[in-house]
Motif scaffolding. Structure first.
Motif, PDB file in Angstrom:
ATOM      1  N   GLU A   3      12.276 -14.981 -38.816  1.00  0.00           N
ATOM      2  CA  GLU A   3      10.830 -14.909 -38.813  1.00  0.00           C
ATOM      3  C   GLU A   3      10.247 -15.339 -40.147  1.00  0.00           C
ATOM      4  OE1 GLU A   3       9.935 -10.940 -37.714  1.00  0.00           O
ATOM      5  OE2 GLU A   3      10.183 -11.302 -35.550  1.00  0.00           O
ATOM      6  N   ALA A   4      11.031 -15.186 -41.227  1.00  0.00           N
ATOM      7  CA  ALA A   4      10.571 -15.621 -42.544  1.00  0.00           C
ATOM      8  C   ALA A   4      10.762 -17.111 -42.757  1.00  0.00           C
ATOM      9  CB  ALA A   4      11.312 -14.842 -43.624  1.00  0.00           C
ATOM     10  N   GLY A   5      11.311 -17.802 -41.775  1.00  0.00           N
ATOM     11  CA  GLY A   5      11.485 -19.242 -41.893  1.00  0.00           C
ATOM     12  C   GLY A   5      12.770 -19.667 -42.579  1.00  0.00           C
ATOM     13  N   VAL A   6      13.752 -18.736 -42.706  1.00  0.00           N
ATOM     14  CA  VAL A   6      15.008 -19.055 -43.379  1.00  0.00           C
ATOM     15  C   VAL A   6      15.981 -19.652 -42.366  1.00  0.00           C
ATOM     16  CG1 VAL A   6      16.936 -18.114 -44.690  1.00  0.00           C
ATOM     17  CG2 VAL A   6      14.627 -17.205 -45.033  1.00  0.00           C
ATOM     18  N   HIS A   7      16.613 -20.785 -42.701  1.00  0.00           N
ATOM     19  CA  HIS A   7      17.669 -21.340 -41.842  1.00  0.00           C
ATOM     20  C   HIS A   7      18.925 -20.507 -42.008  1.00  0.00           C
ATOM     21  CE1 HIS A   7      15.428 -24.890 -40.635  1.00  0.00           C
ATOM     22  NE2 HIS A   7      15.007 -25.004 -41.886  1.00  0.00           N
ATOM     23  N   THR A   8      19.434 -19.971 -40.927  1.00  0.00           N
ATOM     24  CA  THR A   8      20.529 -19.010 -40.970  1.00  0.00           C
ATOM     25  C   THR A   8      21.698 -19.510 -40.135  1.00  0.00           C
ATOM     26  OG1 THR A   8      18.897 -17.251 -41.123  1.00  0.00           O
ATOM     27  CG2 THR A   8      21.164 -16.596 -40.637  1.00  0.00           C
ATOM     28  N   VAL A   9      22.900 -19.387 -40.695  1.00  0.00           N
ATOM     29  CA  VAL A   9      24.131 -19.718 -39.969  1.00  0.00           C
ATOM     30  C   VAL A   9      24.967 -18.446 -39.872  1.00  0.00           C
ATOM     31  CG1 VAL A   9      26.225 -21.096 -39.909  1.00  0.00           C
ATOM     32  CG2 VAL A   9      24.104 -22.092 -40.773  1.00  0.00           C
ATOM     33  N   PHE A  10      25.374 -18.081 -38.668  1.00  0.00           N
ATOM     34  CA  PHE A  10      26.206 -16.887 -38.492  1.00  0.00           C
ATOM     35  C   PHE A  10      27.108 -17.112 -37.289  1.00  0.00           C
ATOM     36  CE2 PHE A  10      22.269 -16.305 -36.207  1.00  0.00           C
ATOM     37  CZ  PHE A  10      22.657 -15.820 -34.970  1.00  0.00           C
ATOM     38  N   SER A  11      28.145 -16.264 -37.177  1.00  0.00           N
ATOM     39  CA  SER A  11      29.108 -16.389 -36.077  1.00  0.00           C
ATOM     40  C   SER A  11      29.122 -15.109 -35.263  1.00  0.00           C
ATOM     41  CB  SER A  11      30.510 -16.672 -36.618  1.00  0.00           C
ATOM     42  OG  SER A  11      30.953 -15.593 -37.413  1.00  0.00           O
ATOM     43  N   LEU A  12      29.411 -15.285 -33.969  1.00  0.00           N
ATOM     44  CA  LEU A  12      29.507 -14.176 -33.043  1.00  0.00           C
ATOM     45  C   LEU A  12      30.717 -14.376 -32.146  1.00  0.00           C
ATOM     46  CD1 LEU A  12      25.831 -13.761 -31.763  1.00  0.00           C
ATOM     47  CD2 LEU A  12      27.075 -12.105 -33.132  1.00  0.00           C
TER      48      LEU A  12
END
Length: 868
Positions: A3-12
């Motif tokens: 929501e803050a506009g940060v590009h995020t990479v994560f794994s699930l």
């Protein structure tokens, strides 16, 4: 963050994908998008193909399996990084966060190795399409087909990988024992008995152990001798299983014959009729295959039409052995070519055929027909401790390889085999080993011993009905006596006119005086003796004047045949000497073969002095206590000792003046014995200034020095491959404890003997641990057993033995080793085994205390019984 506009990479993990529903915008990358495409799409048959089978393009596996320098098929069992990565993937593939349905599917895939959706339906009970689709997308490790539902995982490439991952499979099999049970039934129905044997110890697999008795011959072919023996001993717990009394008796006899060195009785297998079931015929043929080592006469041949695939392989092996024993090598080769090995020596029957083909190839001097990996794999199969009764086949191959290839590096090993065979063993191995020892003695110019061995070999072979080997031994005896200066006898009329007879006629003609050479008529038969070319090659080099005269007398066609065979022979011998992991430089070669050291002295397992390849008679070394003084000097640092030290060690009853005189007489005795062979050699360096006596180690080679160097490097090196190689070399050198001379007044030799025995144990333990890390479980077990043989109370050796046995899936034997050591330790030291050993044996604290209490009670009861 989103929501803050940060590009995020994560794994699930795939089972957490529902969390993505909260994100209106996201890009998903699945596991199938991350495979190494250059590996996953390969379909050729080179290294890349095998890399694909072992990795499926999974990046962690691809990175852990580097290519072989020569581009050949990799051996993942010997690649520790690959095994670590594989175990990690298998553990994560069976994580408990998955649903039970998917866990059952994944477990069935791992146990089966490969199959179809129909197989999964049998093993897991159902095949949800959504789970298959999820596996295809999220688990490329299983390589699920797009439309067919077929699958294949890396555990299918080698059944041994199941044992590597057994700890991860145990937990899931305990949750779903019905899956393991169903998989075993499916694999047994399709004849994959080697894989079934690897699964029977898993939770759930024990319920199917009656398969070991119903299909005993197939499991024996897979090498599971101990499992079959255990099932036969526990026959009562299998309800509903009915076997005929003759079946059980034959099974007991065959299991004992394959698993032990004891010879079979003539009655075993003789009462089985040709109309008997295929299982009984196969067991009977296993008995006949074992009898071949004892040179027993086989039963009447069966028709191939009456046998299944296993029976046909065993029958071909038996008939090939019979042809080879008669010297009909070409006929044996044609039989083996008509019935090729399909499995590359992975099963016992395939291993026997592979070694048969290698023996005939060596004797016919042909180009290699089977890959070196197949032959080594076959040797590894038959070298299993479970198949001690068939170990003699590998011994036969070792002897023939050393003789034909003139591999001097293998001579010490063959000498050990000859020494063992002279005292005991199967008659075929005994006769063949004596012939090999005769050839080695001829090459080393130990002619008197060669003559004696040849006579003994001929007597053993004749008594066993091995006429071909008896004829070869008789000829070699004549060669030894000729080289000793004895005049040969003129032509013989009773020699059969086969290939061996024609080659023997040429050799005997070459031994006659020059005016009688014409007795060999070149015009009678110009066809080269294909089945006896090996004999001409063996005698054509290294036999002094005889080799030169043979070369002069060869007919043109024979000479041409030898010219074709000899370069191939030399190239292969060179390849055998430059084995990987062993030094091949000039210094190493000189040390290994004795070049540059004209005097060789052996102290391990006995005492011998060899000068220029000729042994010094022991009687000449017994005078003046020369043998005691020589060994004392060899064991001293720098091979140097003060004169008073020598007197105190060898002549303690003499005063120093008398002792110095006796030391001088002993050195003169040794000098005279060596001078009879080579007058230019002086083994001693005397110093009047320091009053010391030294040996000139520039011209002397001692096996103790080489053993110490190898054993210390095996124990100290950080390279596992090097540690195994050095441990194996130390194993070959340590043929027995250090020889104790007639006089050891100060106990110096006995102290050194104990030190070398401990050093041997250290090297064997280090080599066993390194071999286990490389995946060489059989080598690890053998080296650990060597350490226990030298000292059965070494706890680190017991730890190595237990680890190797458990890694091989032989948990019952591992528990037996642990309990035996625990009892002895409680009796001798009244304490339980260490926590390290209990952890290696897989025994928790509670069970360890219980076993210790039981051992304590047993010891107390024995003590009270003795007191009463």
């Amino acid at each position: 963050m989103w929501e803050a506009g940060v590009h995020t990479v994560f794994s699930l993990p795939p089972e957490g994908s529902q969390l993505l529903d909260a994100l209106p915008e996201c890009s998903c990358v699945t596991a199938s998008d991350l495979v190494v495409r250059t590996v996953a799409e390969i379909e050729s048959g080179d290294f890349s193909y095998w890399r694909r089978r072992y990795t499926k393009g999974v990046p962690s596996l691809v990175e852990a399996l580097p290519p072989n320098p020569d581009g050949t098929r990799p051996n993942p069992i010997k690649c520790a990084p690959y095994l670590d990565a594989l175990q990690d993937l298998v553990g994560k593939s069976l994580r408990l966060t998955l649903s039970d349905d998917e866990l059952r599917m994944r477990l069935a895939m791992l146990l089966l190795g490969h199959g179809s959706s129909y197989d999964l339906e049998i093993a897991a009970g159902f095949v949800p399409k959504e789970i298959l689709e999820g596996l295809r997308t999220n688990a490329p490790f299983f390589e699920v087909g797009v439309s067919t539902g077929s699958f294949s995982c890396p555990l299918d490439a080698d059944d041994a990988l199941l044992e590597v991952c057994q700890s991860h499979l145990n937990a899931s099999c305990a949750l779903f024992p019905d899956v393991c049970d169903a998989v075993i039934g499916l694999l047994a129905a399709r004849g994959r008995y080697g894989r079934v044997a690897s699964l029977l110890e898993l939770p759930g697999g024990q319920r199917r152990k009656n398969l070991l008795l119903v299909h005993a011959s197939s499991f024996l072919d897979a090498g599971a001798v101990d499992a079959v023996r255990s099932a036969a001993c526990e026959l009562a717990p299998y309800p509903g299983l009915e076997l005929a009394e003759g079946h059980i008796r034959l099974l007991d006899a065959v299991v004992g014959a394959l698993g032990e060195r004891a010879a079979l009785t003539e009655a075993v297998g003789a009462t089985i009729s040709d109309n008997a079931p295929a299982e009984l015929l196969d067991l009977s043929l296993f008995a006949e295959a074992r009898k071949a080592l004892g040179a027993r006469r086989p039963r009447e041949p069966l028709s191939l039409d009456r046998l299944d695939a296993l029976g046909r392989r065993l029958l071909v092996h038996i008939e090939a052995c019979g042809l080879m024993a008669e010297g009909r090598l070409s006929a044996a080769t044609r039989l083996l070519i008509a019935n090729p090995c399909d499995d590359g020596g992975r099963s016992v029957s395939e291993a026997l055929l592979t070694i048969d083909a290698e023996i005939t190839r060596l004797l016919l001097c042909d180009a290699s027909s089977a890959s070196a990996q197949s032959v080594e794999r076959a040797i590894d199969v038959l070298s299993s401790p479970e198949l001690a009764g068939l170990e003699g086949y590998t011994s036969c191959l070792e002897v023939i390889r050393a003789v034909i290839l003139s591999d001097e590096g293998a001579y010490p090993e063959v000498e050990q085999l000859v020494s063992r065979a002279e005292r005991a063993g199967d008659r075929l191995v005994q006769a063949l080993s004596l012939v090999g020892g005769t050839v080695i003695d001829l090459r080393r110019r130990a002619l008197a011993r060669a003559s004696v061995r040849a006579e003994l070999a001929a007597a053993v072979a004749s008594g066993a009905g091995l006429g071909y080997i008896a004829r070869v031994a008789t000829l070699l005896g004549e060669v030894a006596r000729f080289l000793l200066g004895e005049a040969p006898r003129a032509g013989r009329d009773d020699v059969p006119q086969d290939d061996l007879g024609r080659a023997s006629a040429l050799v005997r003609a070459a031994m006659l005086v020059e005016e009688d050479v014409v007795l060999f008529d070149e015009g009678e038969d110009m066809e080269p003796p294909r089945d006896a070319v090996w004999l001409l090659l063996v005698l054509g080099e290294g036999m002094g004047a005889l080799s030169a005269r043979l070369d002069e007398m060869l007919p043109l066609a024979w000479r041409h045949a030898l010219m074709i065979a000899r370069p191939r022979w030399r190239d292969e011998a060179l390849g055998a000497r430059e084995a990987p992991g062993i030094d091949t430089g000039p210094d190493a070669a000189a040390s290994r073969h004795g070049h540059g050291a004209p005097i060789e002295i052996r102290l391990l397992g006995g005492f011998s002095v060899t000068v220029r390849g000729q042994r010094v008679p022991d009687g000449e070394l017994e005078h003046r206590n020369a043998k005691s003084m020589l060994e004392y000097l060899l064991l001293r640092r720098g091979a140097t000792a003060k004169r008073y030290q020598i007197v105190e060690q060898v002549w303690p009853e003499a005063d120093y003046g008398m002792g110095f005189n006796r030391a001088y007489q002993a050195t003169s005795t040794l000098r005279a014995a060596i001078a009879k062979i080579d007058s230019d050699l002086d083994p001693f360096v005397l110093s009047r200034a320091t009053k010391a006596v030294s040996l000139d180690m520039g011209i002397i080679r001692c096996d103790v020095d080489e053993f110490r160097a190898c054993a210390r490097e095996a124990a100290d090196t950080g390279d596992d491959a090097r540690a195994v190689a050095m441990a194996r070399r130390a194993e070959r050198l340590y043929v027995g404890d250090l020889y104790v001379p007639p006089v050891d007044a100060t106990g110096y030799v006995m102290t050194t003997r104990d030190e070398l025995r401990r050093l041997y144990g250290d090297a064997m333990v280090a080599g066993s641990d390194a071999a286990l890390r490389l995946g060489k479980k059989r080598t690890a077990t053998r080296l650990a057993m060597n350490a226990l043989t030298s000292d059965d109370m070494r706890e680190d050796a017991v730890v190595s033995m237990v680890r190797a046995l458990r890694a091989s899936g032989r948990n019952v034997e591992a528990d037996r080793q642990y309990q035996r050591y625990a009892r002895r330790l409680m009796q001798s030291a009244n304490r339980p085994p260490s926590r390290l050993l209990r952890r290696a044996a897989g025994i928790g604290e509670e069970r360890g205390r219980r076993l210790s209490d039981e051992s304590s009670v047993e010891v107390t009861f024995k003590e009270r019984s003795c007191a009463s």
